[in-house]
Design an enzyme around this catalytic site. Structure first.
Site, PDB file in Angstrom:
ATOM      1  CD  GLU A 193     102.665  87.193 -16.613  1.00 56.95           C
ATOM      2  OE1 GLU A 193     101.491  86.966 -16.290  1.00 56.95           O
ATOM      3  OE2 GLU A 193     103.300  88.186 -16.234  1.00 56.95           O
ATOM      4  CD  GLU A 262     103.654  91.551 -19.425  1.00 60.72           C
ATOM      5  OE1 GLU A 262     102.923  91.860 -18.456  1.00 60.72           O
ATOM      6  OE2 GLU A 262     103.408  90.596 -20.184  1.00 60.72           O
TER       7      GLU A 262
HETATM    8  C1  GAL Z   1     100.665  90.158 -17.238  1.00 59.44           C
HETATM    9  C2  GAL Z   1     100.363  89.565 -18.607  1.00 59.44           C
HETATM   10  C3  GAL Z   1      99.932  90.649 -19.563  1.00 59.44           C
HETATM   11  C4  GAL Z   1      98.869  91.494 -18.933  1.00 59.44           C
HETATM   12  C5  GAL Z   1      99.349  92.039 -17.602  1.00 59.44           C
HETATM   13  C6  GAL Z   1      98.337  92.862 -16.870  1.00 59.44           C
HETATM   14  O1  GAL Z   1     100.749  89.202 -16.268  1.00 59.44           O
HETATM   15  O2  GAL Z   1     101.492  88.903 -19.113  1.00 59.44           O
HETATM   16  O3  GAL Z   1      99.478  90.076 -20.749  1.00 59.44           O
HETATM   17  O4  GAL Z   1      97.733  90.720 -18.749  1.00 59.44           O
HETATM   18  O5  GAL Z   1      99.657  90.996 -16.768  1.00 59.44           O
HETATM   19  O6  GAL Z   1      98.000  93.958 -17.606  1.00 59.44           O
END
Ligand code: GAL
Length: 847
Positions: A193, A262
């Protein structure tokens, strides 16, 4: 009959022929090499085949190696193709050049287990992780490399990042773990990110992105690299989406596949915050929506969240549990209905795979908020997704001459463009209610050891003024003592008036305890939103010399935010004393002594040898601050997961047989809103929460594999004062299972039928109930066919209730591990309320 069979087989032979011709046609243009991974606009191509890939995050150090095979198997059974994990730099290189790849950090073992199970790996090397992990995965020593600046066009940082990335890639190559070598790794990730940071810092950020991309690609892994949340990811790197929804996302080039790295299954818990949940109907809806818009890779973050053991939690204030409301819970048990409903979704998506990878969707409006997405391949494969985005109303849509009922905020999947095999809002699997039952009925018998409240020994260091905490501790401990002397003149007015002066201490975080002459004078702490804090309080100073000792506590280092490596912790001042004859005295610049860590830490009281090196006293006084507690216990029989119920305690840390369970803080009550929540409508992490007003985290996972049959050493350090006699060891089991199934028949209200026509043909669904292995259904706590209300655990009869609702369940289920009952009025003694839409809600107790 014979004719039919013959026709059937001719048909299927014909289909086979057609599909192999298409496969040939389709794939002659694609790489035909075995053991290759590439991509095109439709999908990741593994060994010449475009794939719809379902992936899930399981972070290896967040569970123990003994749990890995089972977690991976449950992921496979849940319909996953890929396991995704970050690589945790600070776990692997605790000091420069000293590597650690054992125990929970045995990355190669983890990857080989995934291969054994026949799944793929997506390796997010980073090496920046974020992940609510201490310092975002960076080793703290990295901050002290001269001239360093993290995650930008900075030579010392780039050298360190390239070094670690190369180390991991070479390790994977040496073990032949990349797919091109016959291994399971099909994808890698560089950075994490970075887009938002680049946007903020501009030119050096862009230069760093270019550099990171080239550095990664030059490592020649043979498999594609991705960069998540990075719109300008340079070719050939694929930019991907992270979020609660990603259907709107398109990659930056039309020859890259649409990937969701994600898909948040819930959210993390912070100490002081409520526990977030994401309804599975919305989770499934978001995934179906992504796939219907041409997405071909989806990764659940997290599929199993696990535990932030030791001091690995990031923050500040990230809780020890990283459960995340994931399909597999913190303890390694499947979470129902989440796990099962997503499994059903994956099966439905896989039935559509050949159509999905060979055609672009044709989108047709079916109403104001309704659409169909149809994937029709030249070979005749056809898959349809019928969506109802309306968050309130059931809608009946017409599609290819048939009618389909769509619940609010849902998508139906028709793998043959005809039959609905799955709807995201119709959960067919049961709900399991987990319970925590004490297993040591006699409780623990504790002995105690008092931590020193101030230290004046040789290893303390004295300087003028206040120092930043992490610069002093280098994060080897949460604790730093700041101690100073204050001389009070016997003529001070406050002494004569019997009053107290006011001390104020400003701290950059994260928590502190103030001691005056060894007595606790007060405690303050920050929050997830604001780690800074101020102590202000009357202090009992006497004439002559006084010791002010402040125990400053870090609760996890930040893991996200631009240049989070520069964020401070500890008492930076000012420290002021008000109400003296002179007015106020600034203590900030006088002499302060510093002591890193606790005496008990130096003595290693958490270990077997350390704990036997001191005299422990029997437990008399309770609620004492700064106290160590010790007990010895035997492992309970069975193999259910275990936890410590710490509800009676304040704040501290726990060790079992020398291994750190993590920080506990049940005294920090969850602040927030815990309203009832509907699955429909846009989800945010604050929408569906529990635990408001209660401990953010009460139970702390004790891995079974850390225990011996007898003689286990349990040590706690309590900062605030708690009641250790209230601590118990508990096991986690399925307490009850529920089914909540709609009877699907034409009984909608008249206006509805008028507006949308008659609903689909009645179906006769079944209620299935399953207790865990080794359990049986002991009783039926609730059963109602009619209009029952509420949710599993608190169902109630509604105005309509079939009085024979219990009968079929009592007859078929009691004494069984599992049972199923058809939902139709006859089974429950007749229709209790004709022309009303009914459902069946049942809860069975498992024992
Ligand atoms: C995303 C990040 C993850 C984790 C998630 C929140 O933005 O890439 O590593 O932090 O948020 O759980």
């Amino acid at each position: 009959m014979e004719l039919k069979l013959l026709m059937g087989s001719t048909n299927s032979r014909f289909l086979l022929l057609v599909s192999s011709i298409t496969t040939l046609l389709l794939f002659t243009s694609l790489p035909s090499v075995t053991c290759s991974v590439s991509y095109d606009k439709k999908a990741i191509i593994v060994n010449g085949q475009r794939r719809i890939l379902i992936s899930g995050s399981i972070h290896y150090p967040r569970s123990v190696p003994e749990m890995w095979p089972d977690l991976i198997q449950k992921a496979k059974d849940g319909g996953l193709d890929v396991i995704q994990t970050y690589v945790f730099w600070n776990g692997h290189e605790p000091s420069p050049g000293k590597y650690y790849f054992e125990g929970r950090y045995d990355l190669v073992r983890f990857i080989k287990l995934i291969k054994q199970a026949g799944l793929y790996v997506h390796l997010r090397i980073g090496p920046y992780a974020c992940a609510e992990w201490n310092f975002g995965g960076f080793p703290v020593w990295l901050k002290y490399v001269p001239g360093i600046s993290f995650r930008t066009d900075n030579e010392p940082f780039k050298a360190a990042m390239a070094g670690f990335t190369k180390k991991i890639v070479e390790m994977m190559k040496a073990e032949e773990l990349f797919e091109t070598q016959g291994g399971p790794i099909i994808l890698s990730q560089i950075e994490n990110e970075y887009g938002p940071v680049e946007w903020e810092i501009g030119a050096p950020g862009r230069a760093y992105t270019e550099w990171a991309a080239k550095m990664a690609v030059d490592l020649g892994t043979g498999v594609p690299w991705i960069m998540c949340k990075q719109d300008d990811a340079p070719d050939p790197i694929i930019n991907t989406c992270n979020g609660f929804y990603c259907d709107y996302f398109s990659p930056n080039k039309d020859y890259k596949p649409k990937m969701w790295t994600e898909a948040w299954t819930g959210w993390f818990t912070g100490f002081g915050g409520p526990v977030p949940h994401r309804p599975v109907e919305d989770m499934a809806f978001s995934v179906a929506k992504f796939i219907q818009k041409g997405g071909s890779f989806i990764n659940y973050y997290m599929y199993h969240g696990g535990t932030n053991f030791g001091r690995t939690a990031g923050g500040p204030f990230i809780a020890t549990s990283y459960d995340y409301d994931a399909p597999i819970d913190e303890y390694g048990l499947v979470r129902q209905p989440k796990w099962g409903h997503l499994k059903d979704l994956h099966r439905a998506i896989k039935m559509c795979e050949s159509a999905l990878v060979s055609a672009d969707p044709t989108v047709t409006s079916l109403g104001n908020y309704q659409e169909s997405h149809v994937f029709e391949s030249k070979s005749g494969a056809c898959a349809a997704f019928l969506a109802n985005y309306d968050s309130k109303y059931f809608v009946k849509v017409a599609f290819r001459g048939m009618h389909y009922n769509l619940p609010p905020w849902s998508i139906s999947i028709l793998p043959d463009c005809k039959n609905t095999v799955f709807n995201t809002a119709r959960v067919a699997v049961q709900t399991s209610q987990m319970i925590m039952t004490p297993v040591n009925s006699d409780g623990f018998s504790w002995v105690t050891y008092n931590e020193e409240t101030a230290s004046y020994n040789d290893d303390s260091m004295t300087v003028d003024g206040l120092l930043e905490q992490i610069n002093v501790t280098r994060d080897v401990t949460d604790y730093l003592w700041y101690t100073t002397d204050v001389t009070i003149d016997p003529d001070e007015g406050f002494l004569k008036k019997g009053e107290y002066p006011v001390l104020s201490v400003l701290s950059a975080g994260h928590a502190l305890h103030v001691f005056i002459n060894g007595e606790l004078s007060g405690t303050v702490y920050g929050s997830l939103d604001n780690p800074k804090l101020t102590f202000t309080g009357n202090v009992n100073l006497r004439a002559g010399n006084n010791k002010i000792s402040v125990l400053s506590i870090a609760v996890g280092l930040p893991n996200v935010g631009t240049h989070f490596e520069t964020w401070n912790a500890g008492v930076l001042g000012p420290v002021m004393l008000n109400g003296l004859n002179e007015g106020r005295r600034d203590l900030s610049w006088q002499k302060w002594s510093y002591k890193v860590g606790l005496k008990g830490e130096a003595l290693q009281l958490h270990s077997l040898s350390g704990s036997s090196s001191v005299e422990w006293a029997s437990l008399i006084a309770q609620k004492q601050p700064l106290t160590w507690y010790k007990t010895i216990f035997s492992a309970p029989a069975g193999n259910e997961p275990l936890a410590l119920d710490m509800g009676s305690m304040g704040k501290g840390q726990i060790w079992i047989n020398g291994q750190s369970i993590g920080r506990y803080w049940p005294a920090y009550k969850a602040y927030g809103t815990c309203d009832e929540c509907s699955y429909s409508g846009t989800y945010t992490e604050k929408k569906c929460q529990t635990n408001c007003g209660e401990a953010s985290q009460r139970w702390y996972h004790v891995p079974r594999s850390w225990l011996y049959p007898t003689g286990n050493l349990l040590v706690l350090f309590e900062e605030w004062g708690g009641d250790p006699t209230g601590i118990s060891l508990v096991k986690r089991t399925v307490g009850s299972v529920c089914a909540d199934v709609s009877e699907w028949q034409p009984t909608l209200k008249k206006w509805h039928i008028k507006a949308y026509g008659k609903p689909e043909m009645p179906q006769r669904p079944k209620a299935h109930l399953w207790c865990a292995n080794g359990q049986k259904i002991s009783s039926i706590k609730f059963a109602s066919f009619g209009t029952p209300e509420g949710v599993c655990g608190s169902f109630q009869e509604g105005s309509c209730h079939a009085h024979k609702s219990y009968d079929a369940f009592e007859k078929n289920c009691i004494g069984q591990q599992w049972c199923s009952v058809t939902i139709s009025p006859e089974v429950f003694g007749g229709d209790p309320c004709p022309n009303v839409m009914k459902k069946l809600a049942v809860e069975a107790i498992c024992q």
